[in-house]
Scaffold this motif. Structure first.
Motif, PDB file in Angstrom:
ATOM      1  N   TYR A   1    -114.131 -18.425   7.219  1.00 47.52           N
ATOM      2  CA  TYR A   1    -113.536 -17.360   7.564  1.00 47.52           C
ATOM      3  C   TYR A   1    -111.938 -16.608   6.765  1.00 47.52           C
ATOM      4  CZ  TYR A   1    -110.037 -21.210   9.412  1.00 47.52           C
ATOM      5  OH  TYR A   1    -108.966 -21.962   9.305  1.00 47.52           O
ATOM      6  N   ARG A   2    -111.702 -15.506   6.950  1.00 50.44           N
ATOM      7  CA  ARG A   2    -110.331 -15.109   6.200  1.00 50.44           C
ATOM      8  C   ARG A   2    -109.926 -14.279   7.133  1.00 50.44           C
ATOM      9  NH1 ARG A   2    -112.542 -11.228   1.613  1.00 50.44           N
ATOM     10  NH2 ARG A   2    -112.450 -13.153   0.177  1.00 50.44           N
ATOM     11  N   GLY A   3    -108.602 -14.326   7.392  1.00 46.71           N
ATOM     12  CA  GLY A   3    -107.751 -13.741   8.225  1.00 46.71           C
ATOM     13  C   GLY A   3    -106.999 -12.873   7.291  1.00 46.71           C
ATOM     14  N   VAL A   4    -106.664 -11.513   7.852  1.00 50.06           N
ATOM     15  CA  VAL A   4    -105.639 -10.736   7.019  1.00 50.06           C
ATOM     16  C   VAL A   4    -104.854 -10.015   7.671  1.00 50.06           C
ATOM     17  CG1 VAL A   4    -105.755  -8.735   5.374  1.00 50.06           C
ATOM     18  CG2 VAL A   4    -107.574 -10.306   5.244  1.00 50.06           C
ATOM     19  N   ALA A   5    -103.517  -9.999   7.559  1.00 50.40           N
ATOM     20  CA  ALA A   5    -102.417  -9.107   8.474  1.00 50.40           C
ATOM     21  C   ALA A   5    -101.341  -8.729   7.355  1.00 50.40           C
ATOM     22  CB  ALA A   5    -102.067 -10.299   9.383  1.00 50.40           C
ATOM     23  N   GLU A   6    -100.702  -7.718   7.959  1.00 50.60           N
ATOM     24  CA  GLU A   6     -99.529  -7.329   7.085  1.00 50.60           C
ATOM     25  C   GLU A   6     -98.335  -7.815   7.984  1.00 50.60           C
ATOM     26  OE1 GLU A   6     -99.198  -3.344   6.005  1.00 50.60           O
ATOM     27  OE2 GLU A   6    -100.324  -3.683   4.386  1.00 50.60           O
ATOM     28  N   ILE A   7     -97.270  -8.301   7.793  1.00 47.22           N
ATOM     29  CA  ILE A   7     -96.149  -8.813   8.473  1.00 47.22           C
ATOM     30  C   ILE A   7     -94.861  -8.177   7.807  1.00 47.22           C
ATOM     31  CG2 ILE A   7     -94.820 -10.799   8.959  1.00 47.22           C
ATOM     32  CD1 ILE A   7     -97.084 -12.610   8.784  1.00 47.22           C
ATOM     33  N   LYS A   8     -94.155  -7.613   8.875  1.00 43.24           N
ATOM     34  CA  LYS A   8     -92.764  -6.937   8.531  1.00 43.24           C
ATOM     35  C   LYS A   8     -91.705  -7.881   8.155  1.00 43.24           C
ATOM     36  CE  LYS A   8     -94.230  -2.954  11.109  1.00 43.24           C
ATOM     37  NZ  LYS A   8     -93.947  -2.065  12.349  1.00 43.24           N
ATOM     38  N   ALA A   9     -92.019  -8.755   7.193  1.00 46.47           N
ATOM     39  CA  ALA A   9     -91.002  -9.646   6.918  1.00 46.47           C
ATOM     40  C   ALA A   9     -91.275  -9.822   5.361  1.00 46.47           C
ATOM     41  CB  ALA A   9     -90.902 -11.013   7.640  1.00 46.47           C
ATOM     42  N   ASP A  10     -90.077 -10.167   4.547  1.00 46.01           N
ATOM     43  CA  ASP A  10     -90.455 -10.544   2.961  1.00 46.01           C
ATOM     44  C   ASP A  10     -91.261 -11.926   3.035  1.00 46.01           C
ATOM     45  OD1 ASP A  10     -88.236 -12.399   2.989  1.00 46.01           O
ATOM     46  OD2 ASP A  10     -86.793 -11.062   2.562  1.00 46.01           O
ATOM     47  N   VAL A  11     -91.665 -12.088   1.729  1.00 46.25           N
ATOM     48  CA  VAL A  11     -92.142 -13.392   1.471  1.00 46.25           C
ATOM     49  C   VAL A  11     -91.175 -14.615   1.632  1.00 46.25           C
ATOM     50  CG1 VAL A  11     -93.486 -14.825  -0.273  1.00 46.25           C
ATOM     51  CG2 VAL A  11     -93.840 -12.393  -0.190  1.00 46.25           C
TER      52      VAL A  11
ATOM     53  N   GLY B   1     -93.749  -4.016  -0.664  1.00 46.85           N
ATOM     54  CA  GLY B   1     -92.757  -3.153  -0.560  1.00 46.85           C
ATOM     55  C   GLY B   1     -92.184  -2.980   0.847  1.00 46.85           C
ATOM     56  N   GLN B   2     -90.708  -2.469   0.916  1.00 48.26           N
ATOM     57  CA  GLN B   2     -90.112  -2.126   2.225  1.00 48.26           C
ATOM     58  C   GLN B   2     -90.148  -3.506   3.362  1.00 48.26           C
ATOM     59  OE1 GLN B   2     -92.021   1.563   3.272  1.00 48.26           O
ATOM     60  NE2 GLN B   2     -90.294   2.692   2.340  1.00 48.26           N
ATOM     61  N   GLY B   3     -90.033  -4.615   2.672  1.00 46.70           N
ATOM     62  CA  GLY B   3     -89.879  -5.584   3.459  1.00 46.70           C
ATOM     63  C   GLY B   3     -91.419  -6.118   4.208  1.00 46.70           C
ATOM     64  N   VAL B   4     -92.196  -5.535   3.425  1.00 47.84           N
ATOM     65  CA  VAL B   4     -93.807  -5.962   4.296  1.00 47.84           C
ATOM     66  C   VAL B   4     -94.445  -6.776   3.294  1.00 47.84           C
ATOM     67  CG1 VAL B   4     -95.991  -4.995   5.022  1.00 47.84           C
ATOM     68  CG2 VAL B   4     -93.702  -3.573   5.456  1.00 47.84           C
ATOM     69  N   THR B   5     -95.167  -8.105   3.902  1.00 45.14           N
ATOM     70  CA  THR B   5     -95.837  -8.892   3.305  1.00 45.14           C
ATOM     71  C   THR B   5     -97.295  -8.754   3.876  1.00 45.14           C
ATOM     72  OG1 THR B   5     -94.042 -10.171   2.752  1.00 45.14           O
ATOM     73  CG2 THR B   5     -96.137 -11.199   2.404  1.00 45.14           C
ATOM     74  N   GLU B   6     -98.239  -8.655   2.897  1.00 44.37           N
ATOM     75  CA  GLU B   6     -99.683  -8.925   3.062  1.00 44.37           C
ATOM     76  C   GLU B   6     -99.949 -10.425   3.173  1.00 44.37           C
ATOM     77  OE1 GLU B   6    -103.805  -7.082   2.012  1.00 44.37           O
ATOM     78  OE2 GLU B   6    -103.066  -8.305   0.611  1.00 44.37           O
ATOM     79  N   VAL B   7    -100.554 -11.040   4.286  1.00 46.12           N
ATOM     80  CA  VAL B   7    -100.707 -12.481   4.371  1.00 46.12           C
ATOM     81  C   VAL B   7    -102.433 -12.527   4.415  1.00 46.12           C
ATOM     82  CG1 VAL B   7    -100.440 -14.664   5.584  1.00 46.12           C
ATOM     83  CG2 VAL B   7     -98.684 -12.882   5.257  1.00 46.12           C
ATOM     84  N   ILE B   8    -102.776 -13.386   3.740  1.00 49.70           N
ATOM     85  CA  ILE B   8    -104.571 -13.665   3.654  1.00 49.70           C
ATOM     86  C   ILE B   8    -104.508 -15.205   3.873  1.00 49.70           C
ATOM     87  CG2 ILE B   8    -106.683 -13.496   2.355  1.00 49.70           C
ATOM     88  CD1 ILE B   8    -105.732 -11.187   1.173  1.00 49.70           C
TER      89      ILE B   8
END
Length: 203
Positions: free
Chosen positions: A50-60, A157-164
């Motif tokens: 499985y692979r989950g992908v989400a964008e989170i409105k927080a920095d790394v 960018g703009q405080g958004v992080t892609e998490v996989i």
């Protein structure tokens, strides 16, 4: 000092029934609430990756801080019963976790080795690998014999992080097909959903 501990843990849950290293032909299994879950067959395994992908409105760094809280991370990892740090050495940590399983399935436990890479662009990758012989097996639990995966956090960018969150594992023992089929979707979805909720609320 903490480095990857928490994510380390996050990995552990996802670890239960997933597949990543040898997975191919990813198919979208769920797209809900801004989270996408993909599944793939793994050669030689009856369990899907499985692979989950989400964008989170927080920095790394904010997400990283949540992940480094090892016992606290159990609150947002799907089916987590217990998480604790065994050893921390530089960018490597070893963790122990117990995973709740519905009756009458025997509970699982997992020893996970997590190594972290940090890039100049601010991204973080955590490599997950089960080390079942690191400590003696616990009575009443089935030790997860194999798990390979990763957490990948990339600033957008703009405080958004892609998490996989991607995992391949053999859970050991016998797992009913209905549980295996639901776990590979629920584990990444619920884990990313809860992590995002905490990160965006600043908790």
């Amino acid at each position: 000092m903490k480095m990857l501990r928490g994510m380390v843990m996050a990995g552990v849950l996802g670890l239960l029934l997933g597949g990543a290293a040898q997975a191919e032909d990813w198919q979208l299994a769920k797209d809900e609430n801004g989270i996408k879950v993909y599944l793939s067959s793994v050669p030689g395994s009856k369990y899907k990756a499985y692979r989950g992908v989400a964008e989170i409105k927080a920095d790394v760094q904010a997400i990283n801080a949540l992940q480094e809280d090892v016992p606290g991370s159990c609150a947002w990892i799907h089916a987590c019963a217990e998480m604790k740090l065994l050893k921390h050495e530089g960018d490597d940590v070893w963790t122990y976790s117990r995973i709740d399983m519905p009756w009458p399935v025997t509970g699982r436990d997992l020893v996970l080795h997590v190594s972290t890479e940090k890039s100049a662009d601010g991204s973080i990758v955590r490599h997950l690998k089960a080390e079942p012989g690191y400590i003696p097996e616990a009575k009443g639990e089935i030790r997860v014999p194999r798990l390979v995966g990763e957490w990948r956090m990339t600033p957008k960018g703009q405080g958004v992080t892609e998490v996989i969150y991607q995992v391949q594992t053999e859970p050991g023992g016998s797992i009913p097909s209905w549980l295996a089929n639901s776990f590979v979707v629920d584990a990444p979805f619920n884990t990313l959903n809860a992590l995002r909720d905490k990160a965006e609320k600043g908790l």
